[in-house]
Each structure stands twice: as structure tokens, then as C-alpha cells.
Design a protein around this motif. Sequence first.
Motif, short mmCIF file in Angstrom:
data_model
loop_
_atom_site.label_atom_id
_atom_site.label_comp_id
_atom_site.label_asym_id
_atom_site.label_seq_id
_atom_site.Cartn_x
_atom_site.Cartn_y
_atom_site.Cartn_z
N GLU A 165 0.82 -1.20 0.00
CA GLU A 165 0.00 0.00 0.00
C GLU A 165 0.85 1.25 0.00
O GLU A 165 0.63 2.18 -0.75
N ALA A 166 1.85 1.32 0.89
CA ALA A 166 2.65 2.53 1.00
C ALA A 166 4.00 2.20 1.62
O ALA A 166 4.13 1.25 2.39
N LEU A 167 4.99 3.00 1.30
CA LEU A 167 6.30 2.85 1.90
C LEU A 167 6.25 3.35 3.34
O LEU A 167 5.47 4.23 3.68
N ALA A 168 7.12 2.79 4.19
CA ALA A 168 7.15 3.21 5.59
C ALA A 168 7.68 4.63 5.71
O ALA A 168 7.22 5.40 6.53
N ILE A 169 8.63 4.98 4.89
CA ILE A 169 9.20 6.33 4.92
C ILE A 169 8.64 7.10 3.73
O ILE A 169 8.81 6.68 2.58
N PRO A 170 7.97 8.21 4.00
CA PRO A 170 7.39 8.96 2.87
C PRO A 170 8.47 9.61 2.01
O PRO A 170 9.58 9.87 2.47
N ARG A 171 8.13 9.86 0.79
CA ARG A 171 9.05 10.47 -0.17
C ARG A 171 9.35 11.90 0.23
O ARG A 171 8.46 12.66 0.63
N LEU A 172 10.61 12.31 0.12
CA LEU A 172 11.01 13.68 0.41
C LEU A 172 10.81 14.54 -0.82
O LEU A 172 10.96 14.07 -1.95
N LEU A 173 10.48 15.80 -0.60
CA LEU A 173 10.27 16.74 -1.70
C LEU A 173 11.55 17.51 -1.96
O LEU A 173 12.23 17.95 -1.02
N SER A 174 11.86 17.70 -3.22
CA SER A 174 13.02 18.52 -3.57
C SER A 174 12.66 19.99 -3.36
O SER A 174 11.51 20.35 -3.13
N LEU A 175 13.67 20.85 -3.46
CA LEU A 175 13.43 22.28 -3.25
C LEU A 175 12.43 22.86 -4.26
O LEU A 175 11.50 23.55 -3.86
N PRO A 176 12.56 22.57 -5.55
CA PRO A 176 11.55 23.09 -6.49
C PRO A 176 10.15 22.55 -6.23
O PRO A 176 9.16 23.26 -6.39
N GLU A 177 10.05 21.28 -5.80
CA GLU A 177 8.73 20.72 -5.50
C GLU A 177 8.12 21.38 -4.27
O GLU A 177 6.93 21.70 -4.26
N ALA A 178 8.94 21.62 -3.24
CA ALA A 178 8.44 22.31 -2.04
C ALA A 178 8.00 23.73 -2.38
O ALA A 178 6.98 24.21 -1.89
N ALA A 179 8.78 24.40 -3.24
CA ALA A 179 8.41 25.75 -3.65
C ALA A 179 7.10 25.73 -4.42
O ALA A 179 6.26 26.62 -4.25
N ARG A 180 6.89 24.73 -5.24
CA ARG A 180 5.66 24.62 -6.01
C ARG A 180 4.46 24.34 -5.09
O ARG A 180 3.39 24.90 -5.28
N VAL A 181 4.67 23.51 -4.07
CA VAL A 181 3.58 23.19 -3.13
C VAL A 181 3.19 24.43 -2.35
O VAL A 181 2.00 24.72 -2.17
N LEU A 182 4.19 25.21 -1.89
CA LEU A 182 3.91 26.41 -1.11
C LEU A 182 3.60 27.62 -1.99
O LEU A 182 3.26 28.69 -1.47
N ASN A 183 3.76 27.47 -3.29
CA ASN A 183 3.48 28.54 -4.24
C ASN A 183 4.35 29.76 -4.01
O ASN A 183 3.88 30.90 -4.00
N VAL A 184 5.65 29.51 -3.77
CA VAL A 184 6.63 30.57 -3.59
C VAL A 184 7.85 30.25 -4.44
O VAL A 184 7.94 29.18 -5.04
N SER A 185 8.81 31.16 -4.47
CA SER A 185 10.03 30.93 -5.25
C SER A 185 11.04 30.14 -4.43
O SER A 185 10.91 30.00 -3.21
N ALA A 186 12.06 29.65 -5.11
CA ALA A 186 13.11 28.89 -4.44
C ALA A 186 13.88 29.77 -3.46
O ALA A 186 14.29 29.32 -2.39
N SER A 187 14.07 31.05 -3.80
CA SER A 187 14.79 31.95 -2.89
C SER A 187 13.99 32.17 -1.60
O SER A 187 14.57 32.32 -0.52
N THR A 188 12.66 32.16 -1.69
CA THR A 188 11.83 32.28 -0.49
C THR A 188 12.00 31.05 0.38
O THR A 188 12.07 31.15 1.62
N ILE A 189 12.10 29.87 -0.23
CA ILE A 189 12.34 28.64 0.53
C ILE A 189 13.69 28.74 1.24
O ILE A 189 13.81 28.38 2.42
#
Length: 154
Positions: free
Chosen positions: A40-64
Motif C-alpha cells: 500500500e505505501a512505503l514506511a518512509i514517505p518520499r522527500l520533496l526537492s526544493l523546487p517541488e516544495a516551492a511549487r507546493v507552497l506557491n513561492v520561489s526557491a529563494s523564499t524557501i
Amino acid sequence: MVDPKKQHAALTYARATQPLDPDQGWRREDLQLAFMAGMEALAIPRLLSLPEAARVLNVSASTIHDLVRHGELAFVHAGRGTVRKHLTFSQDEIVNFIKRHTQRTYQDDPWPRTARHGIRKRAHELAVERASASGGGFMAQYEARRAAAKAKKK
């Protein structure tokens, strides 16, 4: 035939969790449960890269980078570099960041306090105030002025 990805997921799950009965260790049914859960799922969830985190938060990489620098957002250092760190972010950390920074503002005023709609009264509000403060409405004031003009003529 068993899919190697599912088998790897089950083994990862089995390594990350405890057996059902710690005294007896892993038994066959425990491994079967782990295999089913691992599919069903891995025990450890997948980590988000910096561009993916910026896309999720709807900000730029420099803001991250600024959020990381000021301690607002925790990161996982992935990679071997010490000067330029490869930043990855846990999905739970992103969700917690969103929860911490979610706010709802409420204003008592029906309009915002701006230069146009400031706290000073408008001309028509002042006229209404003057009319009501003098002890009567417009007609009472009119009659008083007419009587004063007649008295002046005599």
C-alpha cells in the motif's frame, strides 16, 4: 510472480516497524501483514526537492532558502556537499508549516481604513450631525431662519 518494487516496499516496511509480538520476533503471518501493508505505501514517505516544495507552497526557491535560513522550515540534508547543501523537505514538515502559518483575519469595519475612507467624517455626515444637534430637523431650522428674517425686517 511478485513485483520487485512491492517486495522492496514490504521489506522496507518490515525494517521500519516492530513485530506484532516483540517476544516472539517476526513470524510468517507478521511478514505477510508487512508485505500487504508495504504494497500500500512505503514506511518512509518520499522527500520533496526544493523546487517541488516551492511549487507546493506557491513561492520561489529563494523564499524557501530564506525560510530555511530563518528556521521557519526544517529540511533534510541529502547529499555529501557542505557548502552547497542539497535541501529536501519532508511532506509532514510542509503540512506543519502550512498549519502554523494559516490565519484568518476579521475586520469589524464594513470598509477598510484608507485615505478615502479614513476616520474623518465626510461633509454629509457633518451636516446631519449639525442638523440633529441643533434640536430639530431641517424644517425647524427653516422656520427659525424665516422668523429671524421677518423679525429683522420689522
